[in-house]
Design a protein around this motif. Structure first.
Motif, mmCIF file in Angstrom:
data_model
loop_
_atom_site.group_PDB
_atom_site.id
_atom_site.type_symbol
_atom_site.label_atom_id
_atom_site.label_comp_id
_atom_site.label_asym_id
_atom_site.label_seq_id
_atom_site.Cartn_x
_atom_site.Cartn_y
_atom_site.Cartn_z
ATOM 1 N N GLN A 111 0.854 -1.196 0.000
ATOM 2 C CA GLN A 111 0.000 0.000 0.000
ATOM 3 C C GLN A 111 0.886 1.241 0.000
ATOM 4 O OE1 GLN A 111 -3.089 0.497 3.202
ATOM 5 N NE2 GLN A 111 -2.002 2.444 3.451
ATOM 6 N N GLU A 114 -0.518 8.271 0.102
ATOM 7 C CA GLU A 114 -1.386 9.078 -0.764
ATOM 8 C C GLU A 114 -0.603 10.096 -1.579
ATOM 9 O OE1 GLU A 114 -5.658 11.435 -0.200
ATOM 10 O OE2 GLU A 114 -4.467 10.808 1.529
ATOM 11 N N ARG A 115 0.504 10.586 -1.071
ATOM 12 C CA ARG A 115 1.250 11.642 -1.749
ATOM 13 C C ARG A 115 2.383 11.118 -2.628
ATOM 14 N NH1 ARG A 115 1.848 16.471 2.828
ATOM 15 N NH2 ARG A 115 -0.400 16.778 3.169
ATOM 16 N N GLU A 168 -1.376 -1.142 -4.037
ATOM 17 C CA GLU A 168 -2.492 -0.226 -3.814
ATOM 18 C C GLU A 168 -1.966 1.215 -3.807
ATOM 19 O OE1 GLU A 168 -6.322 0.641 -0.878
ATOM 20 O OE2 GLU A 168 -4.645 -0.571 -0.137
ATOM 21 N N ARG A 170 -2.347 5.316 -4.136
ATOM 22 C CA ARG A 170 -3.418 6.230 -3.739
ATOM 23 C C ARG A 170 -3.246 7.618 -4.366
ATOM 24 N NH1 ARG A 170 -4.567 4.378 2.596
ATOM 25 N NH2 ARG A 170 -5.600 2.431 1.987
ATOM 26 N N HIS A 171 -2.384 7.696 -5.353
ATOM 27 C CA HIS A 171 -2.174 8.963 -6.067
ATOM 28 C C HIS A 171 -2.778 8.823 -7.466
ATOM 29 C CE1 HIS A 171 -0.145 12.367 -7.990
ATOM 30 N NE2 HIS A 171 0.102 12.826 -6.767
ATOM 31 N N PRO A 172 -3.511 9.828 -7.937
ATOM 32 C CA PRO A 172 -4.198 9.702 -9.232
ATOM 33 C C PRO A 172 -3.265 9.510 -10.413
ATOM 34 C CG PRO A 172 -4.362 11.947 -8.361
ATOM 35 C CD PRO A 172 -3.842 11.099 -7.251
ATOM 36 N N SER A 195 -13.123 3.451 -1.709
ATOM 37 C CA SER A 195 -12.752 4.295 -0.574
ATOM 38 C C SER A 195 -13.654 5.505 -0.413
ATOM 39 C CB SER A 195 -11.300 4.767 -0.746
ATOM 40 O OG SER A 195 -11.161 5.497 -1.957
ATOM 41 N N ARG A 198 -12.357 8.699 -1.948
ATOM 42 C CA ARG A 198 -11.133 9.352 -1.478
ATOM 43 C C ARG A 198 -9.962 9.125 -2.452
ATOM 44 N NH1 ARG A 198 -8.964 10.647 3.656
ATOM 45 N NH2 ARG A 198 -6.819 11.388 3.358
ATOM 46 N N TRP A 199 -9.803 7.900 -2.916
ATOM 47 C CA TRP A 199 -8.690 7.562 -3.800
ATOM 48 C C TRP A 199 -9.222 6.990 -5.102
ATOM 49 C CZ3 TRP A 199 -8.098 4.828 1.202
ATOM 50 C CH2 TRP A 199 -7.479 5.651 2.167
ATOM 51 N N GLN A 201 -10.205 4.566 -8.079
ATOM 52 C CA GLN A 201 -10.534 3.144 -8.150
ATOM 53 C C GLN A 201 -10.194 2.655 -9.549
ATOM 54 O OE1 GLN A 201 -14.547 0.522 -8.230
ATOM 55 N NE2 GLN A 201 -14.319 1.738 -6.350
#
Length: 272
Positions: A111, A114-115, A168, A170-172, A195, A198-199, A201
């Motif tokens: 995982q 996010e950044r 996984e 979490r950044h677009p 999520s 939030r993130w 999919q």
């Protein structure tokens, strides 16, 4: 033949006691209770710290023969080192007892924070380091450093089998054809993460199995999945199974105790 593995992310939650877990059930029996009602468990304690071989061996012994464990890779590798310069941390992770799961070892989940954006070179170097069999994992584990005491090390395996990996992000920036193609070239599964918006999919297949993490439909980590949503996820799982993919699904909406109930409900749908 493809198989489905449905369960929860972690199993030791106070909120579940007296609700999913019967009142008075000893904590040492909680894993067994959960595993008997699902088909898989995602170990998330391994994300926060290195575990012990004795712990992995105990979890293996406490669960039915058909139970499979997914293991979450350490945050030291993903969040602190951000996948760079992780040769020794990877060796430590695999030496910490993962191989004690034997034939119950399922995918390794990585995982990302996010950044952390997509970087082709960074990701390629990390993917090249990952062992693809338990024998390779044992060889990698033998390179552990002195941060692990010898009584907390396992560098052998009792069965040689493939080791699968799931990512996984979490950044677009990972939601691109280039990123998906890179994962596909390395046989890394792109996690389908639900999520509450939030993130991103990402549902495109990048490997020979699918890995789903359900973090909450309308509220991150807190909301449950109503029957109609579970029906849709069951239909999606059946489609992936028909396409020849093994399917791993883990509920992470544990804050209010929904996760184990949702996991059992999805298992019942797929069994039906």
């Amino acid at each position: 033949m493809s198989h489905y593995y449905v369960g929860v992310s972690g199993w030791r939650y106070a909120r579940w006691r007296g609700d999913f877990y019967p009142r008075g059930l000893p904590q040492r029996l909680e894993l067994t209770y959960a595993a008997e009602r699902m088909t898989s468990i995602e170990i998330n304690g391994s994300f926060y710290s290195l575990q012990r071989p004795s712990s992995y061996a105990a979890w293996r012994a406490a669960t039915p023969d058909e139970c499979v464990f997914a293991v979450k890779g350490g945050r030291f590798i993903t969040h602190m080192k951000k996948l760079a310069g992780v040769e020794a941390p990877l060796a430590n992770f695999f030496a910490s007892g993962v191989l004690a799961l034997g034939p119950k070892l399922g995918p390794i989940l990585w995982q990302l924070p996010e950044r952390l954006p997509y970087d082709r070179e960074r990701m390629s170097r990390f993917f090249d380091l990952l062992p693809r069999t338990t024998q390779q994992a044992a060889a990698l584990a033998s390179g552990h450093d002195d941060k692990l005491r010898e009584d907390r090390v396992l560098t052998t395996c009792d069965v040689d089998q493939p080791v699968r990996h799931a990512l996984e992000p979490r950044h677009p920036s990972f939601d691109t054809d280039e990123a998906r193609a890179l994962l596909a070239r390395h046989g890394i599964c792109m996690v389908v993460a639900d999520s509450a918006g939030r993130w991103p999919q990402m549902r495109d297949a990048t490997s020979d199995f699918r890995y789903v993490r359900l973090h909450g439909e309308t509220e991150l980590y807190a909301s449950g999945y109503p029957p109609e949503s579970l029906d849709r996820w069951a239909d999606q799982c059946r489609q992936w199974l028909a396409e020849g993919h093994d399917v791993h699904v883990y509920f992470d909406n544990d804050a209010k105790g929904h996760a184990p109930h949702d996991a059992v409900a999805l298992c019942e749908r797929l069994r039906g």
